[in-house]
Design a protein around this motif. Structure first.
Motif, PDB file in Angstrom:
ATOM      1  N   ASN A  37       0.865  -1.542   0.416  1.00 41.44           N
ATOM      2  CA  ASN A  37       0.044  -0.350  -0.290  1.00 41.44           C
ATOM      3  C   ASN A  37       0.703   1.169   0.233  1.00 41.44           C
ATOM      4  O   ASN A  37       0.663   2.102  -0.777  1.00 41.44           O
ATOM      5  N   ASP A  38       1.750   1.372   0.747  1.00 40.61           N
ATOM      6  CA  ASP A  38       2.946   2.455   0.870  1.00 40.61           C
ATOM      7  C   ASP A  38       3.839   2.259   0.006  1.00 40.61           C
ATOM      8  O   ASP A  38       3.183   3.926  -0.697  1.00 40.61           O
ATOM      9  N   CYS A  39       3.788   1.219  -1.567  1.00 40.21           N
ATOM     10  CA  CYS A  39       4.786   1.393  -2.694  1.00 40.21           C
ATOM     11  C   CYS A  39       2.908   2.185  -3.692  1.00 40.21           C
ATOM     12  O   CYS A  39       3.596   3.254  -4.070  1.00 40.21           O
ATOM     13  N   GLY A  40       2.086   2.030  -3.080  1.00 36.87           N
ATOM     14  CA  GLY A  40       0.911   2.430  -4.353  1.00 36.87           C
ATOM     15  C   GLY A  40       1.040   3.789  -3.772  1.00 36.87           C
ATOM     16  O   GLY A  40       1.103   4.652  -4.878  1.00 36.87           O
ATOM     17  N   ASN A  41       0.853   4.323  -3.154  1.00 42.17           N
ATOM     18  CA  ASN A  41       1.024   5.427  -1.959  1.00 42.17           C
ATOM     19  C   ASN A  41       1.986   6.891  -3.143  1.00 42.17           C
ATOM     20  O   ASN A  41       1.688   7.495  -3.443  1.00 42.17           O
ATOM     21  N   ILE A  53      -2.045   0.696  -8.710  1.00 43.66           N
ATOM     22  CA  ILE A  53      -3.249  -0.678  -9.468  1.00 43.66           C
ATOM     23  C   ILE A  53      -2.269  -1.442  -8.863  1.00 43.66           C
ATOM     24  O   ILE A  53      -2.973  -2.325  -7.561  1.00 43.66           O
ATOM     25  N   GLN A  54      -1.261  -1.604  -9.466  1.00 39.51           N
ATOM     26  CA  GLN A  54      -0.606  -2.922  -9.136  1.00 39.51           C
ATOM     27  C   GLN A  54      -0.372  -3.500  -7.751  1.00 39.51           C
ATOM     28  O   GLN A  54      -0.606  -4.751  -7.220  1.00 39.51           O
ATOM     29  N   MET A  55       0.245  -2.353  -7.345  1.00 38.40           N
ATOM     30  CA  MET A  55       1.264  -2.018  -5.498  1.00 38.40           C
ATOM     31  C   MET A  55      -0.131  -2.329  -4.861  1.00 38.40           C
ATOM     32  O   MET A  55      -0.698  -2.951  -3.400  1.00 38.40           O
ATOM     33  N   TYR A  56      -1.994  -2.312  -4.772  1.00 36.95           N
ATOM     34  CA  TYR A  56      -3.329  -2.042  -3.693  1.00 36.95           C
ATOM     35  C   TYR A  56      -3.389  -3.180  -4.768  1.00 36.95           C
ATOM     36  O   TYR A  56      -3.978  -3.960  -3.263  1.00 36.95           O
ATOM     37  N   THR A  57      -3.365  -3.918  -5.389  1.00 38.33           N
ATOM     38  CA  THR A  57      -4.000  -5.139  -6.087  1.00 38.33           C
ATOM     39  C   THR A  57      -3.131  -6.393  -5.080  1.00 38.33           C
ATOM     40  O   THR A  57      -3.527  -7.059  -4.754  1.00 38.33           O
ATOM     41  N   ALA A  59      -1.774  -6.017  -2.192  1.00 38.52           N
ATOM     42  CA  ALA A  59      -2.284  -5.759  -0.940  1.00 38.52           C
ATOM     43  C   ALA A  59      -3.104  -5.543  -0.026  1.00 38.52           C
ATOM     44  O   ALA A  59      -3.450  -6.915   0.746  1.00 38.52           O
ATOM     45  N   ILE A  60      -4.758  -6.432  -1.518  1.00 42.07           N
ATOM     46  CA  ILE A  60      -5.908  -6.725  -1.541  1.00 42.07           C
ATOM     47  C   ILE A  60      -5.945  -8.014  -1.228  1.00 42.07           C
ATOM     48  O   ILE A  60      -6.512  -8.475  -0.599  1.00 42.07           O
ATOM     49  N   GLU A  61      -4.941  -8.821  -2.179  1.00 38.09           N
ATOM     50  CA  GLU A  61      -4.898 -10.457  -2.562  1.00 38.09           C
ATOM     51  C   GLU A  61      -4.386 -10.921  -1.239  1.00 38.09           C
ATOM     52  O   GLU A  61      -4.382 -11.693  -0.441  1.00 38.09           O
ATOM     53  N   LEU A  62      -3.687 -10.158  -0.274  1.00 36.71           N
ATOM     54  CA  LEU A  62      -2.714 -10.132   0.899  1.00 36.71           C
ATOM     55  C   LEU A  62      -3.852  -9.743   2.042  1.00 36.71           C
ATOM     56  O   LEU A  62      -3.407 -11.024   3.542  1.00 36.71           O
ATOM     57  N   GLU A  63      -4.627  -9.466   1.805  1.00 35.70           N
ATOM     58  CA  GLU A  63      -5.385  -8.213   3.133  1.00 35.70           C
ATOM     59  C   GLU A  63      -6.482  -8.207   2.546  1.00 35.70           C
ATOM     60  O   GLU A  63      -7.364  -7.147   3.009  1.00 35.70           O
ATOM     61  N   PRO A  64      -7.730  -9.431   2.155  1.00 28.44           N
ATOM     62  CA  PRO A  64      -8.299  -8.939   1.057  1.00 28.44           C
ATOM     63  C   PRO A  64      -9.970  -7.952   2.212  1.00 28.44           C
ATOM     64  O   PRO A  64     -10.607  -7.515   1.012  1.00 28.44           O
ATOM     65  N   ARG A  65     -10.331  -8.917   3.491  1.00 33.90           N
ATOM     66  CA  ARG A  65     -11.547  -7.942   4.312  1.00 33.90           C
ATOM     67  C   ARG A  65     -10.251  -7.951   5.491  1.00 33.90           C
ATOM     68  O   ARG A  65     -11.196  -6.804   5.604  1.00 33.90           O
ATOM     69  N   GLY A  66      -9.037  -6.914   5.319  1.00 38.42           N
ATOM     70  CA  GLY A  66      -8.480  -6.209   6.289  1.00 38.42           C
ATOM     71  C   GLY A  66      -7.990  -5.108   6.346  1.00 38.42           C
ATOM     72  O   GLY A  66      -8.725  -4.059   7.138  1.00 38.42           O
ATOM     73  N   MET A  67      -8.330  -3.784   5.039  1.00 36.03           N
ATOM     74  CA  MET A  67      -8.467  -2.529   5.273  1.00 36.03           C
ATOM     75  C   MET A  67      -9.190  -2.048   3.368  1.00 36.03           C
ATOM     76  O   MET A  67      -8.637  -2.272   3.025  1.00 36.03           O
ATOM     77  N   PRO A  68     -10.162  -1.960   4.104  1.00 30.91           N
ATOM     78  CA  PRO A  68     -10.986  -0.088   3.332  1.00 30.91           C
ATOM     79  C   PRO A  68      -9.973   0.440   2.728  1.00 30.91           C
ATOM     80  O   PRO A  68     -10.639   0.357   1.068  1.00 30.91           O
ATOM     81  N   GLY A  69      -8.903   0.456   2.930  1.00 28.65           N
ATOM     82  CA  GLY A  69      -8.364   2.382   2.490  1.00 28.65           C
ATOM     83  C   GLY A  69      -7.607   0.956   0.914  1.00 28.65           C
ATOM     84  O   GLY A  69      -7.294   2.016   0.429  1.00 28.65           O
ATOM     85  N   TYR A  70      -7.628  -0.131   1.181  1.00 28.09           N
ATOM     86  CA  TYR A  70      -6.538  -0.329   0.409  1.00 28.09           C
ATOM     87  C   TYR A  70      -7.474  -0.282  -1.425  1.00 28.09           C
ATOM     88  O   TYR A  70      -7.278  -0.383  -2.774  1.00 28.09           O
ATOM     89  N   PHE A  71      -8.834  -0.558  -1.254  1.00 29.38           N
ATOM     90  CA  PHE A  71      -9.521  -0.613  -1.839  1.00 29.38           C
ATOM     91  C   PHE A  71     -10.166   0.822  -2.304  1.00 29.38           C
ATOM     92  O   PHE A  71     -10.276   1.634  -3.602  1.00 29.38           O
ATOM     93  N   ALA A  72     -10.438   1.285  -1.348  1.00 29.81           N
ATOM     94  CA  ALA A  72     -10.599   2.857  -1.474  1.00 29.81           C
ATOM     95  C   ALA A  72      -9.051   3.906  -2.519  1.00 29.81           C
ATOM     96  O   ALA A  72      -8.969   4.657  -3.480  1.00 29.81           O
ATOM     97  N   ASN A  73      -7.682   3.139  -1.886  1.00 35.44           N
ATOM     98  CA  ASN A  73      -6.959   3.703  -3.103  1.00 35.44           C
ATOM     99  C   ASN A  73      -7.126   3.377  -4.144  1.00 35.44           C
ATOM    100  O   ASN A  73      -6.472   3.700  -5.285  1.00 35.44           O
ATOM    101  N   ARG A  74      -6.906   1.764  -4.687  1.00 30.13           N
ATOM    102  CA  ARG A  74      -7.097   0.711  -5.780  1.00 30.13           C
ATOM    103  C   ARG A  74      -8.104   1.881  -6.958  1.00 30.13           C
ATOM    104  O   ARG A  74      -7.989   2.260  -7.886  1.00 30.13           O
TER     105      ARG A  74
END
Length: 108
Positions: A37-41, A53-57, A59-74
């Motif tokens: 996520n930080d790399c994506g930022n 988008i690749q970095m956020y994806t 992050a989502i693959e590792l923690e799909p239910r963990g952080m809504p922020g990853y989806f918001a960033n993507r």
């Protein structure tokens, strides 16, 4: 648990068990996800939305239910590229995760 062959695919649980056995510490998928996520930022700051988008994806693959922020960033990165429908899909996922978190708080 024996070390896997290179071509074998492990489940997340098997990977965590193997890591704990060999290293003695739990595998921290959330920490890895945060790094992606930080790399994506950083890519967002540089205007490289596809790389973000690749970095956020990842992050989502590792923690799909963990952080809504990853989806918001993507979603933000996708919108910047004109991918409105895909951005909306990610925004919908943010709302679904927020509703699930609110429901869990009400129940628990």
């Amino acid at each position: 648990m024996e070390s896997p062959e290179d071509d074998d695919e492990l489940s997340r649980a098997e990977l965590e068990e193997l890591h704990f056995k060999e290293i003695g510490k739990p595998l921290m998928f959330a920490a890895w996800a945060n790094q992606y996520n930080d790399c994506g930022n950083k890519f967002i700051e540089d205007g490289d939305f596809r790389a973000a988008i690749q970095m956020y994806t990842k992050a989502i693959e590792l923690e799909p239910r963990g952080m809504p922020g990853y989806f918001a960033n993507r979603s933000t990165a996708r919108l910047a590229l004109g991918e409105a429908a895909r951005a909306l899909d990610d925004a919908d996922e943010v709302l679904a995760l927020a509703r699930a978190a609110a429901s869990a708080l009400e129940d628990g």
